[in-house]
Design a protein around this motif. Structure first.
Motif, PDB file in Angstrom:
ATOM      1  N   UNK A 181     127.513 -25.695 -50.961  1.00  0.00           N
ATOM      2  CA  UNK A 181     128.492 -26.689 -51.389  1.00  0.00           C
ATOM      3  C   UNK A 181     128.627 -27.741 -50.301  1.00  0.00           C
ATOM      4  N   UNK A 218     127.623 -29.714 -55.022  1.00  0.00           N
ATOM      5  CA  UNK A 218     126.511 -29.279 -54.187  1.00  0.00           C
ATOM      6  C   UNK A 218     126.331 -30.342 -53.100  1.00  0.00           C
ATOM      7  N   UNK A 233     117.460 -21.319 -56.002  1.00  0.00           N
ATOM      8  CA  UNK A 233     117.955 -22.304 -56.958  1.00  0.00           C
ATOM      9  C   UNK A 233     117.184 -23.583 -56.709  1.00  0.00           C
ATOM     10  N   UNK A 287     119.812 -25.466 -51.505  1.00  0.00           N
ATOM     11  CA  UNK A 287     120.221 -26.141 -52.738  1.00  0.00           C
ATOM     12  C   UNK A 287     121.574 -25.664 -53.265  1.00  0.00           C
ATOM     13  N   UNK A 288     121.938 -24.443 -52.958  1.00  0.00           N
ATOM     14  CA  UNK A 288     123.180 -23.926 -53.514  1.00  0.00           C
ATOM     15  C   UNK A 288     124.394 -24.195 -52.609  1.00  0.00           C
ATOM     16  N   UNK A 312     116.767 -27.440 -57.102  1.00  0.00           N
ATOM     17  CA  UNK A 312     117.613 -28.609 -57.352  1.00  0.00           C
ATOM     18  C   UNK A 312     116.715 -29.809 -57.588  1.00  0.00           C
ATOM     19  N   UNK A 338     129.528 -25.238 -61.505  1.00  0.00           N
ATOM     20  CA  UNK A 338     129.567 -24.517 -60.225  1.00  0.00           C
ATOM     21  C   UNK A 338     130.575 -23.369 -60.282  1.00  0.00           C
TER      22      UNK A 338
END
Lengths: 295, 163
Positions: free
Chosen positions: B27, B68, A3, B24-25, A5, A35
């Motif tokens: 939380x 995130x 992913x 990046x993923x 960002x 999310x």
């Protein structure tokens, strides 16, 4: 799974980044919808482009009758906005029932509109206020009426490289008030079964005028109740008038059966809430004016 | 599988400046627990309903499972560990102890973090105010009676400490 960002510092960079990735990138603001959706479906976008570091979209502007909400304005800001206390109370009433405190502190009004849930609670009152949304993309800037912006469940006219920048609306010219009511099984943390917003003005001779009603969660998208609005123009509030309003609202609903409520219960609630919203809004007009004369 | 690109995130956690390297993923909840070892922040539902993962972001309660970690760049975060500890408990922590405001304790960090911000704005709340304040936090064992009582008691303790 990868992913990417991205955290652009300018609107132009955000648009360029989205354009370069075709439809594979998603913009993110508060993130409270994206999310959950990605985690639940497993369908993560290839990239998320964070809009929160771009300055200039987090303010509520205007002193009336014209107002604009930056797309990054949070629900917390709206529910606490002193300029909306009084006649525009329905904006605060809509904002304060979305998610819980923890969600409202980060979730944005732009996100609520772009996510285009049929049950999005900010939509009905903004439809009543004839809100227009501004979009900025690689093809330039455009302004679209909110009523045309949302096409259906989770579907808008926004291109994948367009960023919503602001939501603009004007308060009615005559004495008016507004109301938002939401039907759910509990008062907090609830997805609406039916949501109803209304803006009612009073003509100098004491009749209802410029009545605007909008209903959410009772069809594929929130809609204005044009039949009921036409019927109410120039009327004086009475039991019969409310009765007819409720019937027209229920007839305009095209609800679904789901885990939260049956279609027939939603249609019933549509009628009940339309009546209550009109009655409450009308009563609020005189309350607002009494307050002013008392002060 | 391609290499995961890690991001460096600089933030302040419980008064301490930290720079962490996160996927990046990830939380914010995962970063706090796994990267910084602050396991007081609990992960319950992971879809924004239960409130167990509540932390303060720039003073405001947020769900750390729905952010995130990379979104917290530059932010000031307070977790339950920053609210108080066994040596110097926050009045809320004392009150939850005194009034039996917890049973299994899973929801407690989220309750206390949420209420800490609430009591700052509402130093003399009613029980209805407290119920509204914790509407985004679920408890599945103690029930809410003693949690509400604890919050009201904490307000008294804070008020008492002032005089």
């Amino acid at each position: 799974m990868k992913l990417e960002f991205l955290a652009p510092q300018t609107l132009q960079d955000a648009v360029t980044m989205a354009k370069a990735r075709g439809g594979a990138a998603r913009f993110i603001a508060g993130g409270t919808d994206l999310i959950i959706q990605a985690r639940k479906s497993g369908a993560w976008p290839e990239a998320v482009i964070n809009l929160q570091q771009i300055p200039g979209f987090g303010e509520i502007k205007g002193t009336g009758p014209n107002f604009s909400l930056g797309s990054l304005v949070t629900h917390r800001q709206i529910e606490r906005e002193i300029r909306f206390a009084g006649a525009l109370e329905a904006l605060r009433e809509s904002a304060c029932v979305i998610g819980g405190h923890q969600v409202r502190n980060v979730a944005t009004v732009g996100g609520n509109l772009c996510n285009a849930s049929p049950a999005a609670d900010m939509v009905p009152i903004l439809l009543c206020l004839n809100a227009e949304v501004a979009l900025a993309g690689s093809e330039g800037r455009r302004v679209v009426p909110l009523a045309n912006f949302i096409e259906g469940p989770r579907k808008t006219v926004r291109a994948s490289d367009e960023v919503m920048t602001e939501i603009a609306f004007a308060a009615p010219a005559q004495k008016f008030s507004s109301t938002f009511l939401k039907g759910g099984r509990r008062r907090a943390m609830e997805i609406s079964i039916v949501a109803m917003a209304g803006v009612v003005s009073a003509s100098p001779d004491g009749k209802m005028t410029d009545v605007r009603l909008a209903m959410g969660a009772a069809g594929p998208k929130a809609i204005r109740l044009t039949e009921a609005e036409k019927f109410l123009e120039g009327k004086v509030l009475s039991k019969d008038v409310l009765e007819e309003t409720g019937m027209l609202a229920a007839a305009a609903a095209s609800p679904i059966d789901d885990v939260r409520a049956s279609a027939s219960f939603r249609r019933h609630l549509a009628g009940v809430y339309a009546r209550r919203v009109v009655e409450l809004s009308w009563n609020r007009i005189s309350e607002l004016n009494d307050d002013r004369s008392a002060a | 599988m391609s290499e995961l690109k890690q991001h460096d995130v600089s933030l302040t956690v419980n008064g301490k400046a930290e720079t962490i390297s996160v996927a990046p993923r990830a939380s914010l909840a995962d970063a706090l627990r796994d990267t910084l070892g602050l396991t007081g922040t609990h992960i319950g539902c992971e879809h924004g309903v239960c409130g167990a993962c509540t932390v303060l972001l720039d003073g405001k309660p947020v769900r750390s499972c729905l952010l995130f970690a990379v979104q917290a760049e530059g932010a000031v975060i307070t977790t339950i560990e920053g609210i108080g500890d066994a040596q110097s408990p926050h009045p809320l922590q004392r009150a939850f102890n005194e009034c039996h405001g917890l049973h299994c304790g899973f929801c407690t960090p989220g309750m206390i973090v949420t209420l800490s911000a609430f009591l700052k704005e509402h130093p003399q709340p009613t029980s209805d105010d407290v119920r509204e304040a914790i509407s985004g936090n679920l408890c599945m064992c103690t029930g809410y009676q003693n949690i509400v009582r604890s919050a009201l008691r904490a307000a008294e303790l804070i008020e008492g400490a002032k005089s």
